[in-house]
Design an enzyme around this catalytic site. Structure first.
Site, PDB file in Angstrom:
ATOM      1  N   HIS A 112       0.827  -1.209   0.000  1.00 45.97           N
ATOM      2  CA  HIS A 112       0.000   0.000   0.000  1.00 45.97           C
ATOM      3  C   HIS A 112       0.866   1.265   0.000  1.00 45.97           C
ATOM      4  CE1 HIS A 112      -4.087   1.268   0.037  1.00 45.97           C
ATOM      5  NE2 HIS A 112      -4.189   1.602   1.297  1.00 45.97           N
ATOM      6  N   ASN A 122      -9.118   4.037  -0.749  1.00 48.04           N
ATOM      7  CA  ASN A 122      -9.542   5.097   0.170  1.00 48.04           C
ATOM      8  C   ASN A 122      -8.780   6.408  -0.003  1.00 48.04           C
ATOM      9  OD1 ASN A 122     -11.571   3.552   1.337  1.00 48.04           O
ATOM     10  ND2 ASN A 122     -10.180   2.656   2.825  1.00 48.04           N
TER      11      ASN A 122
END
Length: 188
Positions: free
Chosen positions: A21, A113
């Site tokens: 990530h 997100n």
């Protein structure tokens, strides 16, 4: 000199440093190291500045955590008076094979997100982004563990060459524009 804001998405903290990530952080770290520049702690993040020919690239690592990435982006866009088309967001993408690069002028947040918050803050899905493929080699229900998991040994070895390609793509974006960068780097 024309300025560009290159935002690498990631999460702060030692637990996240080598996770998939955090490829955005890894990419801007790589670019700063290439130019022998260091990051400085600034409002809402860490910032390094590099010059590529007659362009200034501000490399930003937001310290707001992924879900509030847009906050740092908006602050630095306004502070440095950088237009949306001169911003490039570097993020991970589960839908691309490992190491594959895809530059786009717009698109959905794809369930990411960080991109979701950026889209809310900019009130638009039209902003340049560079997606770095992390693949989808996880079992059903394991997505979060996979994304927040560390790179495999094979991936770690391949990353240096892949990050070099990302760096070249970002520089092409600043020097020759998004369309040229897309033509020369998408799918590579």
């Amino acid at each position: 000199m024309k300025k560009y804001l290159i935002v690498g998405l990631g999460n702060i903290g030692a637990d996240y440093v080598n996770t998939r990530h955090n490829i955005g952080f890894k990419a801007v770290d790589f670019m700063a190291q290439e130019a022998n520049e260091n990051f400085e702690t600034v409002k809402l993040g860490a910032l390094a500045q590099i010059k590529v020919k007659n362009k200034v690239l501000l490399l930003l690592k937001p310290n707001t955590y992924m879900n509030l990435s847009g906050k740092a982006l908006q602050f630095w866009m306004e502070k440095e008076k950088i237009a949306k088309e001169n911003v490039l967001i570097i993020t991970d993408d589960l839908n691309l094979p490992f190491g594959t690069i895809r530059l786009k002028a717009k698109g959905s947040d794809g369930g990411h997100n960080g991109l979701k918050h950026i889209q809310q803050v900019l009130n638009s899905a039209e902003y340049p982004r560079l997606r770095f493929g992390i693949s989808d080699a996880f079992k059903k229900g394991q997505q979060v563990d996979y994304v927040l998991g560390e790179w495999s040994n094979e991936e770690t070895i391949a990353l240096k060459e892949r990050l070099s390609v990302v760096s070249q793509a970002v520089k092409e974006f600043a020097l020759a524009g998004l369309n040229n960068a897309m033509n020369n780097f998408n799918g590579k």
